[in-house]
Write an enzyme that holds these catalytic residues in place. Structure first.
Site, PDB file in Angstrom:
ATOM      1  N   LYS A  66     -23.142   6.626   0.013  1.00  0.00           N
ATOM      2  CA  LYS A  66     -24.039   5.751  -0.770  1.00  0.00           C
ATOM      3  C   LYS A  66     -25.157   4.142  -0.502  1.00  0.00           C
ATOM      4  O   LYS A  66     -25.240   4.013   0.222  1.00  0.00           O
ATOM      5  CB  LYS A  66     -23.400   5.342  -1.577  1.00  0.00           C
ATOM      6  CG  LYS A  66     -24.080   5.262  -2.884  1.00  0.00           C
ATOM      7  CD  LYS A  66     -22.373   4.002  -4.249  1.00  0.00           C
ATOM      8  CE  LYS A  66     -23.498   4.291  -5.504  1.00  0.00           C
ATOM      9  NZ  LYS A  66     -22.649   3.928  -6.053  1.00  0.00           N
ATOM     10  N   SER A 141     -22.275   5.928 -10.816  1.00  0.00           N
ATOM     11  CA  SER A 141     -23.785   5.895  -9.679  1.00  0.00           C
ATOM     12  C   SER A 141     -23.561   6.831  -9.020  1.00  0.00           C
ATOM     13  O   SER A 141     -25.196   6.840  -7.861  1.00  0.00           O
ATOM     14  CB  SER A 141     -23.986   4.643  -9.750  1.00  0.00           C
ATOM     15  OG  SER A 141     -22.996   3.748  -9.083  1.00  0.00           O
ATOM     16  N   SER A 165     -18.251   4.253 -10.544  1.00  0.00           N
ATOM     17  CA  SER A 165     -19.409   4.873 -10.004  1.00  0.00           C
ATOM     18  C   SER A 165     -18.503   5.690  -8.777  1.00  0.00           C
ATOM     19  O   SER A 165     -19.285   7.007  -8.698  1.00  0.00           O
ATOM     20  CB  SER A 165     -20.083   4.198  -9.292  1.00  0.00           C
ATOM     21  OG  SER A 165     -20.996   4.076 -11.130  1.00  0.00           O
TER      22      SER A 165
HETATM   23  N1  GLN Z   1     -21.865   3.767 -14.815  1.00  0.00           N
HETATM   24  C1  GLN Z   1     -21.570   1.736 -14.923  1.00  0.00           C
HETATM   25  C2  GLN Z   1     -22.682   1.335 -14.632  1.00  0.00           C
HETATM   26  O1  GLN Z   1     -23.211   1.084 -15.376  1.00  0.00           O
HETATM   27  C3  GLN Z   1     -20.546   2.042 -13.824  1.00  0.00           C
HETATM   28  C4  GLN Z   1     -21.457   1.755 -12.922  1.00  0.00           C
HETATM   29  C5  GLN Z   1     -20.664   1.815 -11.864  1.00  0.00           C
HETATM   30  O2  GLN Z   1     -19.975   1.859 -11.165  1.00  0.00           O
HETATM   31  N2  GLN Z   1     -21.653   1.162  -9.961  1.00  0.00           N
HETATM   32  O3  GLN Z   1     -22.628  -0.087 -15.003  1.00  0.00           O
END
Ligand code: GLN
Length: 471
Positions: A66, A141, A165
């Site tokens: 990532k 994400s 994410s």
């Molecule tokens: N969707 C969540 C957010 O936008 C989690 C994102 C993540 O785990 N990086 O904060």
């Protein structure tokens, strides 16, 4: 072929690390233009593969990483225009450890800017598409990593999980994803979003492959003061006989699940009951409010972490006469969602509002954690969906709150600091569904043991390679 199978083939000398690397590189070049899983490919891959000692435990494994995990000498953008041309001078510990064991970085995967989002549509570059249906999101994400693994553009990948994410995209793309106990994997080199919640986690097409990565990555790191001295024993744990465990089905907050998710829960419970597990419904009363607390705490930490992007140290520097103009011109490059989080975070931390928002959310977090601890006195594992429905269409969540609601089942584990694993467990209209197991603090290995029992008992019925396999 799964990662542990590739590894065995390399160990037997049937294929060389260079040949494996070549196959995946070609595959990415052919298939990724229509998926958008990668932001950057490692152009030195074949050269690096030449130098790998085939005797190393991860020799021949290529890993998609990532793009908020720094890779020395390889562009790392965090999905942001601010870091569009950032070449890190150092390596994240997780990556360094994988490389030391013979693994190679295939490339860097797409994500919502700085990890903020649940669909990968907040990437500053382009959205990633779901390999099961190009009209749908892969989740986020870590959507690029999930799509890459599902399409077998890489046998395994790294993601990061602040509020879901790793797990949510894993669920929507039909692969496995682990959010380890907070501190089990070093955060050194993970570009900070919300530091008290962030964890790096592996994504793969089998439980054994998660174990392979965790054994290589986890453990104390002097470069991360929050890392834990809990030596990983994942592969060993998978080899031990599994006792009958007590499973708790969390009923709170099961609002509006799709019929497929309800069916998957029932079927999964039946499978584990067939293996001798006991099942009961349990209550985690604070869970329905976890989302509210998360969307105060995560932006608060983000507003502090992102203050470093002022044009003086990293990445893009805006133009201007005075310092403040430079800062403004630099930060104008943040995407809309990042700006929204910084605004919300700054507001909830401002004097006069601090106790009403941040302070209360912190108190709530302690309660949620205490409730989880009490639950684990009664059961060994908790089961709940990863997401309330399968992958949604691109562009279908323009309202930020609708996007935030996608995370309702995942943020609890981050706030409690406990490990959670999403595993493929069903289908709905041709799309994969994932369920989630949660374990007590530090019991990450238990999650994998239970998930492997399910994977084997169901004969991998919930795994599919929508675009075929590389090897
Ligand atoms: N969707 C969540 C957010 O936008 C989690 C994102 C993540 O785990 N990086 O904060």
């Amino acid at each position: 072929m799964l990662a542990y199978e590739i590894r065995a083939k390399v160990a037997r000398g049937e294929v060389s690390p260079r040949e494996v690397a070549q196959v995946y590189l070609e595959r990415v070049r052919t298939l990724d233009p229509s998926l958008g899983a990668f932001l950057t490919l490692n152009e030195n891959l074949l050269e690096e593969a030449e130098g790998v000692d085939p005797g190393l435990p991860l020799a021949g494994l290529v890993v998609a990483v990532k793009d908020n995990i720094v890779t020395q000498g390889l562009r790392t953008t965090a999905g942001s225009r601010l870091l569009e041309n950032f070449i890190p001078p150092y390596e994240a510990t997780a990556v360094a450890r994988l490389k030391a064991m013979g693994a190679l970085v295939l490339g860097k995967t797409n994500l919502d800017e700085f990890g903020m989002g649940s669909s990968t549509e907040h990437s500053a570059f382009f959205p990633t598409r779901n390999p099961f249906d190009p009209g749908r999101v892969p989740g986020g994400s870590s959507g690029g990593s999930a799509a890459a693994v599902a399409a077998d553009l890489a046998p395994v990948a790294l993601g990061s999980d602040t509020g879901g994410s790793v797990r949510q995209p894993a669920a929507l793309c039909g692969v496995y994803g682990l959010k380890p106990t907070y501190g089990r994997v070093s955060r050194y080199g993970l570009i900070a979003y919300a530091s008290s919640l962030d964890q790096i986690g592996p994504m793969a097409r089998s439980v054994r492959d998660l174990a392979l990565l965790m054994d290589a990555m986890a453990g104390l790191d002097p470069l991360d003061a929050t890392s834990l001295d809990l030596p990983p024993r994942f592969q060993r744990a998978l080899a031990e006989p599994l006792p009958a465990l007590r499973l708790g089905l969390v009923r709170e907050g099961l609002w509006g699940n799709s019929p497929g998710v309800e069916r998957a829960l029932e079927e999964a419970l039946a499978v584990w009951q067939g293996l001798g597990f006991s099942v009961r419904e349990v209550s985690w009363p604070s869970l329905p409010l976890a989302l509210n607390a998360y969307y105060i705490l995560a932006p608060a930490e983000a507003s502090s972490n992102l203050a470093r992007y002022d044009g003086s140290l990293y990445g893009y520097r805006g133009e201007g006469e005075e310092g403040v103009q430079v800062v403004e011109a630099t930060r104008a490059r943040f995407g809309l969602e990042v700006k929204r989080r910084v605004l919300v975070g700054t507001f909830v931390l401002s004097s006069g509002y601090y106790e009403a928002y941040y302070g209360r959310a912190q108190a709530f977090r302690r309660r949620l954690k205490a409730e989880a601890r009490a639950l684990f006195a009664e059961v060994d594992l908790l089961l709940l969906p990863t997401t309330p429905h399968p992958a949604f269409p691109l562009g279908s969540r323009p309202d930020p709150l609708a996007m935030y609601r996608e995370d309702l089942y995942t943020v609890g584990a981050n706030l409690a600091g406990i490990p959670a694993l999403s595993f493929p467990a069903g289908w709905e209209e041709g799309l994969p569904l994932g369920l989630q197991l949660l374990a007590p603090w530090g019991e990450d290995e238990r999650l994998l043991r239970a998930a492997l029992a399910f994977e084997e008992a169901t004969d991998r019925a919930f795994l599919k390679a929508p675009l075929g396999e590389a090897l």
